[in-house]
Write an enzyme that holds these catalytic residues in place. Structure first.
Site, short mmCIF file in Angstrom:
data_model
loop_
_atom_site.label_atom_id
_atom_site.label_comp_id
_atom_site.label_asym_id
_atom_site.label_seq_id
_atom_site.Cartn_x
_atom_site.Cartn_y
_atom_site.Cartn_z
N GLU A 1 -5.27 0.94 5.95
CA GLU A 1 -5.31 1.50 7.30
C GLU A 1 -6.33 0.77 8.18
OE1 GLU A 1 -3.38 3.59 8.75
OE2 GLU A 1 -2.19 4.08 6.98
N TYR B 1 -7.44 9.28 13.59
CA TYR B 1 -6.19 8.67 13.12
C TYR B 1 -6.27 8.25 11.66
CZ TYR B 1 -3.66 4.40 11.97
OH TYR B 1 -2.97 3.42 11.31
N CYS C 1 11.34 1.92 18.36
CA CYS C 1 10.82 2.28 19.68
C CYS C 1 9.66 1.35 20.04
CB CYS C 1 10.37 3.74 19.68
SG CYS C 1 10.17 4.44 21.34
N TRP D 1 0.81 -1.21 0.00
CA TRP D 1 0.00 0.00 0.00
C TRP D 1 0.85 1.27 0.00
CZ3 TRP D 1 -0.16 -3.87 3.68
CH2 TRP D 1 0.52 -3.62 4.87
N CYS E 1 17.27 1.05 22.42
CA CYS E 1 17.60 2.45 22.70
C CYS E 1 19.03 2.82 22.28
CB CYS E 1 17.41 2.75 24.18
SG CYS E 1 15.69 2.62 24.72
N GLN F 1 -4.91 -2.69 14.85
CA GLN F 1 -4.81 -3.78 15.83
C GLN F 1 -4.45 -5.11 15.16
OE1 GLN F 1 -8.59 -3.63 17.95
NE2 GLN F 1 -7.91 -1.89 19.16
N ASP G 1 -1.17 7.22 16.15
CA ASP G 1 -1.57 5.86 16.50
C ASP G 1 -0.76 5.40 17.70
OD1 ASP G 1 0.94 5.32 15.46
OD2 ASP G 1 0.26 3.58 14.31
#
Length: 352
Positions: free
Chosen positions: A36, A119, A191, A23, A198, A41, A137
């Site tokens: 989307e 969103y 993240c 997409w 990190c 989820q 999101d």
């Protein structure tokens, strides 16, 4: 935060690290909308095959609008959160009726479509038309909350507003669609919710949570709602030709629009179907594994009884059910629980 510096570094990182996803090769608003909604989820690996099948089956918003809800749910089968598929079908019809079949690209028009929230509207408008709307999101919330060392509940309106302002400032300096995708991608790949990398992060020198060693406790969220436990008693009523009864769920509940075996919920055994089973000496019961949904646990018992052709027809009429064969299962959308049962029973009874 130095928004311009963050924006530049994020843009450069995304240019070199973005995943090749189907997409991302288009600015077509309909295709972006489909991706989307499906990816809400849902993990990329799980959702991508569904996206490809959905676009192949419904290549345009007109094709989706003209389809039946059963066709949509059949494609959606196994993905979960079926309200997304129902809302998409409704929204496609809205586009045909209110937008002359042209899928909107403007946030103010997108937000009015069924199942499209802030969103999703921001994602579609920014990616398809570069509208300066920030996508916030779960990935973006987590990344920005850590960058700003926000220890307050990110579920609160006040905290969310702060995060939205940060995101809006970040996308100001480059193409909004690209930076929105970059923020989401960075949260997804670097993240991460657990054990973020990190030391390898390009922002660790300026990340507030990293400096305070708070990255493992941010984002701070409200406690999850307790899981509701439900008992579903299903009835597999089958004749000598291996025909059995199904019916469609129409209540505003889980799996609305999907088909299943006749079912009675709870422990009350006064229902007509229980009486039918108790009158059958050969009736047996299969206890399925606990079926876990987002906030529900389904304990399913499936009672099996062989009946005559006439009895099958009489019971189907009484409960407004439909008689089908195993060869017809693929024509109807079923929950994953039902699919698991059909696989089990086809091996142990039909082929046995």
């Amino acid at each position: 935060m130095n928004y311009q510096e963050i924006s530049k570094n994020l843009f450069n990182w995304y240019s070199s690290n973005q995943r090749e996803l189907p997409w991302r090769k288009t600015k077509d608003a309909y295709t972006i909308w489909v991706s989307e909604i499906i990816m809400q989820q849902t993990r990329i690996a799980q959702g991508t095959p569904y996206f490809l099948r959905f676009i192949e089956r419904f290549p345009t918003v007109e094709a989706l609008a003209k389809s039946s809800i059963e066709d949509v749910l059949l494609i959606w089968q196994g993905l979960g959160y079926y309200s997304r598929g129902r809302n998409m079908h409704h929204a496609a019809q809205e586009v045909m009726e209110k937008h002359n079949g042209l899928f909107p690209t403007v946030y103010s028009e997108l937000i009015s479509l069924k199942g499209v929230g802030k969103y999703t509207a921001a994602a579609i408008s920014s990616i398809s038309a570069s509208e300066k709307k920030a996508v916030v999101d779960g990935n973006v919330i987590r990344w920005i909350a850590r960058m700003d060392n926000i220890t307050e509940l990110v579920d609160s309106n006040a905290t969310l507003k702060i995060i939205e302002n940060h995101a809006a400032n970040i996308i100001h300096f480059h193409d909004a669609g690209i930076l929105n995708q970059a923020m989401m991608e960075f949260g997804s790949l670097v993240c991460t919710p657990n054990s973020p990398d990190c030391n390898a992060c390009i922002f660790h020198e300026t990340c507030g949570a990293f400096k305070a060693k708070n990255q493992e406790i941010i984002p701070n969220k409200k406690a999850k709602s307790p899981i509701t436990k439900r008992i579903f008693n299903y009835f597999f009523i089958v004749d000598s030709n291996h025909h059995f009864i199904i019916y469609q769920r129409t209540e505003n509940d889980i799996w609305k629009g999907l088909f299943e075996l006749p079912m009675v919920e709870g422990e009350d055994t006064s229902h007509f179907l229980f009486e039918q089973m108790r009158n059958k000496d050969e009736a047996t019961t299969i206890k399925m594994k606990k079926h876990i949904l987002s906030h529900q646990q389904i304990d399913a018992n499936i009672k099996i009884a062989n009946v005559s052709n006439l009895e099958l027809s009489q019971i189907a009429t009484k409960i407004n059910g439909q008689i089908i064969s195993f060869e017809e299962i693929s024509q109807f959308p079923f929950s994953k629980l039902m699919q698991q049962f059909f696989l089990l029973i086809s091996k142990s009874i039909v082929k046995g």
